[in-house]
Design an enzyme around this catalytic site. Structure first.
Site, mmCIF file in Angstrom:
data_model
loop_
_atom_site.group_PDB
_atom_site.id
_atom_site.type_symbol
_atom_site.label_atom_id
_atom_site.label_comp_id
_atom_site.label_asym_id
_atom_site.label_seq_id
_atom_site.Cartn_x
_atom_site.Cartn_y
_atom_site.Cartn_z
ATOM 1 N N TYR A 319 -4.102 -5.558 -0.282
ATOM 2 C CA TYR A 319 -3.162 -5.828 1.110
ATOM 3 C C TYR A 319 -2.153 -4.622 1.349
ATOM 4 O O TYR A 319 -2.165 -3.664 0.214
ATOM 5 C CB TYR A 319 -1.829 -6.350 1.406
ATOM 6 C CG TYR A 319 -1.051 -6.523 0.541
ATOM 7 C CD1 TYR A 319 0.208 -6.412 0.629
ATOM 8 C CD2 TYR A 319 -1.385 -6.903 -0.639
ATOM 9 C CE1 TYR A 319 0.823 -6.489 -0.303
ATOM 10 C CE2 TYR A 319 -0.086 -7.337 -1.827
ATOM 11 C CZ TYR A 319 1.125 -7.408 -1.343
ATOM 12 O OH TYR A 319 2.473 -7.214 -1.702
ATOM 13 N N CYS A 320 -2.396 -3.942 2.331
ATOM 14 C CA CYS A 320 -0.651 -2.483 2.299
ATOM 15 C C CYS A 320 -0.223 -2.837 3.935
ATOM 16 O O CYS A 320 -0.501 -4.116 4.549
ATOM 17 C CB CYS A 320 -1.502 -0.924 3.198
ATOM 18 S SG CYS A 320 -3.049 -1.680 4.041
ATOM 19 N N THR A 321 -0.575 -1.794 5.026
ATOM 20 C CA THR A 321 1.335 -1.809 5.797
ATOM 21 C C THR A 321 -0.196 -2.165 6.907
ATOM 22 O O THR A 321 0.540 -3.295 7.739
ATOM 23 C CB THR A 321 2.128 -0.710 6.201
ATOM 24 O OG1 THR A 321 2.402 -0.461 5.691
ATOM 25 C CG2 THR A 321 2.634 -1.325 7.967
ATOM 26 N N ILE A 349 -0.277 -5.990 6.536
ATOM 27 C CA ILE A 349 0.781 -7.274 7.011
ATOM 28 C C ILE A 349 1.703 -7.366 8.094
ATOM 29 O O ILE A 349 2.215 -8.243 8.002
ATOM 30 C CB ILE A 349 2.444 -6.301 5.572
ATOM 31 C CG1 ILE A 349 1.692 -6.230 4.155
ATOM 32 C CG2 ILE A 349 3.326 -7.150 5.179
ATOM 33 C CD1 ILE A 349 2.810 -5.486 3.032
#
Length: 459
Positions: A319-321, A349
């Site tokens: 996952y990332c932003t 996210i």
């Protein structure tokens, strides 16, 4: 050339000459190989997407767990159906062209148009609509082929300027990545302009993540042409986003994380991987995640190379932003052929927190503007660098030789403790009494090595 001939023509070997639709009589409806190729890919993708239910694709009484298998199945079994959909799309484009008494341009022609050709009509709006009222920041990306990125850059510059938007937009031959802020009137027009442009018309409203903010969240507007739309430092022609892991919707990702947490064993075959930078995961992260100690995303490939055994035969949930770093990051990880499976959180996210504000992600979400973070819940998982009180509001290190962010609470800042570490604090006091012209800014200070490799989970 007849309609059926167009459907089955050799797109790769086609000369740049114009291909005419047989039903055209008055309107000069035309399409070249790039435009046809784009239409075919879009139609194929839409057909495949229609077969997806949860994390699987269901077709012809079979279930397909990965995109490659369903793509092969559709190509081999449903080619005629896809051709029929393309034919219908061509008819629709032809009819629209005749109704408008205009020419349907190809993708290349669309990119060659003057920037003003794709501007929204704002003549009916007063100037204060773009400077007053509720504001927001939008975050988005789109991987797609852009033949002339400089023309898209010029269009973006003019579009954002007219709408009084500030922010950052990266354009490359592989696509576009942007985050801009302004009034909600301006951002709404921006989104509509993006989706109306032929190159980005496959985008949908949900591809744009929104949060409270405005033009003051950025110092200015920066639009540029780059090699990559997210700087991983690896040539997109070598490691393409097309090799990315399987996308999981927020609810699917939530269930996977829940299963991982319920397992609770130290030898789990699943890794929850945060591919952001250390200062992002410090103030917010998923429970029991693996958060690499990297300063830039361009360090991620090196991190993977040094930790291949860590990922060997593992199922990775990444996952990332907003999702863009996972596109390239998961592709790089998959290229090493060590993982059992690689998945990524669709929409990042940001989209997860929109649906699960009290879910398994704790703390703030770091953003790359002057807000530094946005909040979906009241959790504070980090603390003040100096006194240890719970604190998650970043500010830049006060010294002029360090660009690191510092967590220093109000009480400590009032005492003059405004640097990222005691050593920088001393250097800052020394440099304040001496000339600083000509000083070379360092990317990291001496406190870098004192950071833990993996942030401790706050449970």
């Amino acid at each position: 050339m007849g309609e059926s001939d167009l459907i089955h023509l050799d797109v790769v070997g086609l000369n740049p000459a114009i291909v005419k639709h047989e039903k055209q009589e008055k309107a000069e409806f035309s399409i070249n190989r790039k435009c046809y190729s784009h239409l075919k890919k879009k139609t194929f993708a839409t057909f495949v997407a229609s077969k997806r239910i949860s994390s699987l694709w269901h077709c012809c009484d079979e279930a397909f767990s990965d995109s490659l298998s369903i793509h092969r199945h559709v190509s081999n079994v449903h080619a005629n159906e896809v051709d029929m959909l393309i034919s219908a799309a061509l008819d629709q484009m032809s009819n629209q062209s005749e109704a408008d008494d205009s020419v349907q341009t190809s993708l290349n022609e669309c990119q060659a148009k003057d920037a003003s050709s794709w501007m929204p009509d704002i003549s009916h709006l007063s100037e204060d609509k773009f400077s007053e009222g509720p504001g927001e920041v939008i975050l988005y990306y789109r991987y797609c082929q852009i033949k002339e990125p400089r023309l898209i850059r010029d269009w973006q510059n003019e579009l954002c300027s007219r709408l009084h938007l500030t922010g950052k937009v990266r354009v490359a031959t592989e696509g576009i990545n942007g985050t801009v802020g302004g009034t909600k009137t301006a951002t709404s027009l921006y989104i509509k302009a993006m989706m109306a442009h032929p190159i980005f018309q496959v985008m949908q409203v949900e591809d744009f993540k929104t949060s409270d903010g405005g033009a003051d969240c950025f110092p200015d507007l920066k639009v540029g042409v780059y090699k990559e739309i997210v700087p991983m430092g690896v040539d997109p022609d070598v490691i393409s986003y097309k090799l990315a892991g399987t996308h999981l919707e927020p609810d699917e990702f939530h269930k996977e994380v829940q299963s991982l947490l319920n397992d609770g064993s130290s030898d789990s075959d699943t890794i929850l991987l945060d591919c952001r930078n250390f200062y992002e995961s410090k103030i917010g992260q998923f429970k029991n995640c693996l958060a690499p100690d990297i300063r830039k995303f361009s360090y991620f490939p090196d991190y993977v190379e040094k930790n291949l055994d860590l990922f060997r035969n593992k199922k990775v949930l990444m996952y990332c932003t907003g999702g863009i770093r996972c596109e390239r990051g998961s592709a790089y990880l998959r290229s090493k052929n060590v993982c059992k499976e690689v998945y990524q959180l669709k929409g990042g996210i940001h989209k997860y927190l929109e649906k699960f504000p009290d879910g398994f992600y704790r703390g703030k979400l770091f953003v790359f503007d002057e807000r530094y973070s946005i909040s979906f819940n009241d959790d504070i998982i980090s603390d003040c660098r100096y006194c240890g009180t719970p604190w998650d509001q970043y500010q830049l290190c006060s010294t002029d030789f360090c660009y690191q962010l510092v967590l220093s609470c109000t009480a400590c800042r009032q005492k003059g403790l405004t640097a990222c570490c005691p050593l920088c604090q001393v250097k800052g006091q020394t440099s304040s009494r001496s000339p600083t012209s000509g000083r070379v800014h360092k990317e990291e200070c001496e406190c870098t090595n004192s950071r833990p490799r993996i942030p401790t989970d706050t449970s």
